[in-house]
Design an enzyme around this catalytic site. Structure first.
Site, short mmCIF file in Angstrom:
data_model
loop_
_atom_site.label_atom_id
_atom_site.label_comp_id
_atom_site.label_asym_id
_atom_site.label_seq_id
_atom_site.Cartn_x
_atom_site.Cartn_y
_atom_site.Cartn_z
N ASN A 22 0.79 -1.23 0.00
CA ASN A 22 0.00 0.00 0.00
C ASN A 22 0.82 1.28 0.00
O ASN A 22 0.28 2.36 -0.22
CB ASN A 22 -0.96 0.01 1.20
CG ASN A 22 -1.96 -1.11 1.14
OD1 ASN A 22 -2.04 -1.87 0.17
ND2 ASN A 22 -2.75 -1.24 2.19
N ASP A 82 -0.11 -8.14 -9.48
CA ASP A 82 -1.22 -9.09 -9.56
C ASP A 82 -2.51 -8.38 -9.98
O ASP A 82 -2.69 -7.20 -9.71
CB ASP A 82 -1.43 -9.76 -8.20
CG ASP A 82 -1.71 -8.75 -7.10
OD1 ASP A 82 -0.81 -7.95 -6.78
OD2 ASP A 82 -2.83 -8.74 -6.56
N ASN A 100 -4.21 -1.22 -4.38
CA ASN A 100 -3.63 -0.21 -3.50
C ASN A 100 -2.17 0.12 -3.82
O ASN A 100 -1.74 1.25 -3.62
CB ASN A 100 -3.78 -0.62 -2.04
CG ASN A 100 -5.22 -0.54 -1.58
OD1 ASN A 100 -5.98 0.28 -2.07
ND2 ASN A 100 -5.59 -1.41 -0.67
#
Length: 187
Positions: free
Chosen positions: A66, A91, A112
């Site tokens: 993140n 991913d 994120n």
């Protein structure tokens, strides 16, 4: 210099999880090129490789997914790396397991790590290589799913996706990204 960024989370707890497939591609290339990530700066591990096509840097941000943009933005500024010389490997829940999708720009799509990169780089226009991890089964929460490991049935598809991704990166070192997209999209 070309910058190859694999997104993931640091530590053994996250090794081999769906969210760490970007790290797996960078590790695969580091092994193949005999270029272990031994340098540390701006909360990331990296190596700089001198290849026939020119210099390349392999990077794994260690800020957790993140906050990936913190590492990448600072490192790009320090080494004066242009945005067009960057590719981010990560991913994607919206692709079948092992399928590749390459793009030159786009939104974060709920990812994120990409949100953080867009925030710190100030643009959505950077090269991406997304690797499908599929959607979670009914009843499983997305955070639990992306931090789970691939099944034995999925393992061959994932290994092939990592190999194909590395092949796409090597192709990009000598060719424009648009040609990489044409050759590798959907494989």
């Amino acid at each position: 210099m070309k910058l190859i960024i694999g997104l993931g989370n640091p530590g053994k707890t996250y090794a081999g999880t769906r969210h760490n497939i970007g790290f797996e591609v960078v590790d695969f290339l580091a092994d193949k090129w005999n270029a272990p990530l031994t340098q540390s700066k701006f909360k990331g591990m990296y190596s700089i490789i001198h290849r026939p096509e020119g210099k390349a840097m392999l990077l794994k941000p260690l800020t957790y997914m993140n906050l990936s943009g913190e590492c990448v933005g600072a490192l790009m500024d320090y080494y004066d790396i242009a945005i067009e010389d960057v590719v981010v490997i990560y991913d994607d829940l919206d692709l079948p397991t092992g399928q590749l999708r390459l793009r030159q720009k786009g939104s974060a799509g709920g990812h994120n790590g990409i949100k953080s990169l867009i925030q710190h780089l100030g643009t959505q226009q950077f090269n991406r290589l997304r690797i499908g991890i599929d959607r979670p089964p009914a009843g499983m929460k997305v955070p639990d799913y992306v931090l789970s490991r691939f099944s034995k049935v999925e393992a061959p598809e994932v290994d092939e996706a990592v190999r194909k991704s590395a092949e796409a990166i090597e192709f990009w070192l000598a060719k424009p990204f648009i040609e990489v997209m044409t050759k590798f999209n959907g494989t």
